[in-house]
Scaffold this motif. Sequence first.
Motif, short mmCIF file in Angstrom:
data_model
loop_
_atom_site.label_atom_id
_atom_site.label_comp_id
_atom_site.label_asym_id
_atom_site.label_seq_id
_atom_site.Cartn_x
_atom_site.Cartn_y
_atom_site.Cartn_z
N UNK A 88 -0.19 -29.88 -10.02
CA UNK A 88 1.07 -29.74 -9.54
C UNK A 88 1.27 -28.07 -9.49
N UNK A 89 0.49 -27.45 -10.09
CA UNK A 89 0.70 -25.81 -9.94
C UNK A 89 -0.24 -25.38 -9.04
N UNK A 90 -0.78 -25.95 -8.40
CA UNK A 90 -1.72 -25.48 -7.38
C UNK A 90 -1.22 -25.20 -6.17
N UNK A 91 0.17 -25.35 -5.86
CA UNK A 91 0.77 -25.36 -4.57
C UNK A 91 0.53 -23.67 -4.08
N UNK A 381 5.51 -34.09 4.81
CA UNK A 381 4.35 -33.55 4.02
C UNK A 381 4.67 -32.52 2.72
N UNK A 382 4.52 -32.81 1.66
CA UNK A 382 4.76 -32.04 0.33
C UNK A 382 3.28 -31.84 -0.11
N UNK A 383 2.67 -30.86 0.57
CA UNK A 383 1.26 -30.47 0.01
C UNK A 383 1.22 -29.81 -1.37
N UNK A 407 7.86 -25.95 -4.08
CA UNK A 407 8.67 -25.03 -4.95
C UNK A 407 9.93 -24.80 -4.09
N UNK A 408 10.11 -25.53 -2.82
CA UNK A 408 11.31 -25.33 -2.05
C UNK A 408 12.23 -26.58 -2.17
N UNK A 409 11.79 -27.61 -2.77
CA UNK A 409 12.36 -28.72 -2.86
C UNK A 409 13.91 -28.61 -3.77
N UNK A 410 14.84 -28.68 -2.98
CA UNK A 410 16.18 -28.87 -3.34
C UNK A 410 16.91 -30.08 -2.96
N UNK A 411 17.97 -30.62 -3.33
CA UNK A 411 18.72 -31.85 -2.69
C UNK A 411 19.04 -31.39 -1.33
#
Length: 517
Positions: A88-91, A381-383, A407-411
């Motif tokens: 999860x923290x490799x983005x 895609x959410x890589x 990291x940019x995901x918001x509603x």
Amino acid sequence: MRFHLSLVTLLLCWVSATRPANVLMLLNAPSRSHHIWNSALVTALAERGHNVTVLVTLPVKNPGPNITSLVLEGMYEFVEEQEEFDLENMTDTPPSEMLDIFFEWVFKTCEFTFKNKGMKTLLNYPDNFKFDLLIYEASCGECLLGLAKRFGSPPAIGVSGFSHPHWIDYMFGNPNNPAYISNIMLPYSDHMTFSERMHNFLFNLWVDHLWNSKVLPNIDATSRKYLGPSSAVPSQEIIKVSAVMVNTHPSFDNPRPLVPSVVNVAGIHVKEPKPLPKDLQEYLDNAKEGVVFFSLGSNLQSKKLKEEKRQAILSAFAELPEKVLWKWEADILPGQPKNVKVGKWLPQTDILAHPNVRLFITHSGLLSTQESIHRGVPMLGIPFFADQQINIEKSMRHGVGLRLDYNDITKESLLKTIRSVIDDPSYAKNMRELSSKFRDRPETPLETAVFWCEYVMRHKGAPHLRSAAKDLYLFQYLLLDVIAFASAATLVPVLLLCYCCKKIFSKKLVQNKIKKN
């Protein structure tokens, strides 16, 4: 008489081609998706009548009587315990660091494989037991090639569910021009700018350096440690590998030259859709506004997402007119909206085949990407790691999906991106066209894979497929010695001519001076 002779010849060829063989498959990559990809070949070879012994991270589903599974128990738990493999923290991990993490993953996987009970069972096979073919997992199974000598030195074939790594070109003498062939760790197209070509070139040199200075010595040492100094040296055995089957296809991946020993078999795991469970079938059938399917694959579980990201996703889904099907690995999804259905395990490729699925929200793993392409479903895609960044970049270039960084995901950002793909008909149109190109082949990729396995056995390793480039030093392969000689052959006469001219003119100047005096 000629007819009968031809018929006898054909029958003899058929019997020879279909003779049951003993096949050893070393599939030690701790990836559930790669297990699915590899299992398709395991099952297909067994259905052809071959006796398949497979060293594998998970049991083969519905094994036939001629499949022997030696399971590497505890492999996934071992990997999850490693702190450096926090997916999860490799983005935002840069490619060079990602490469180091990947190779470290390979080394630890090899060590665990040799120490495992499944491997010990294999090593306890009788000394006179012979295999006719060895199939290993390219990129993380080279350390196991020392087993070839233990079982009669059969020909070896690599399989790479992990696309077409750069080191495969190095191993098989395959052309790799960094001017238009991007490293799979870099998000570049086949039309690169000057700076991208420079970065690609230097990055390839760095990969070659790591492969030679770090990877080969490590797998060589690991093989000697567990198989003894008399075992075949992996770095030498690699040169003898007959062929490799890579998970690529020019319809989606950038076109590139391939030597005969490198074979495209993208999508061998995709089969005709099976009937869905009754509850799923009804849910999809009744979705008049369509369905958004959300799955982050098998390695990264949705239930482990950060709380703030999960809440943003739930809030966005609640406002969709479409129904949502979410692969959620826990019994309860807190705050589950009415239009969301969850399942711990979902038959992904069969769901994607349903006509009401309008969007696939995915981690952009290669196998998921190929399934989406085969079924013709646009993607969001959410890589997170490895080749996922590159896969969604390719999808965007083909116009079949959009990218949203974790990291940019918001509603708001998620809703906007979902609507952008669903409401723009060009994404669905482009995906239908790409799907048609991906599926248009003379035979299925699985048939291609089985053919080459049997071809290599029939022709005793098929040494005629071997590229002579594997025997050349880098300076020979790049013709640097020829260029140097040609340059010298051209330059030396010019320099001699200049030297002679200088001498002649100098002599004349001296003579003129003497006359004047």
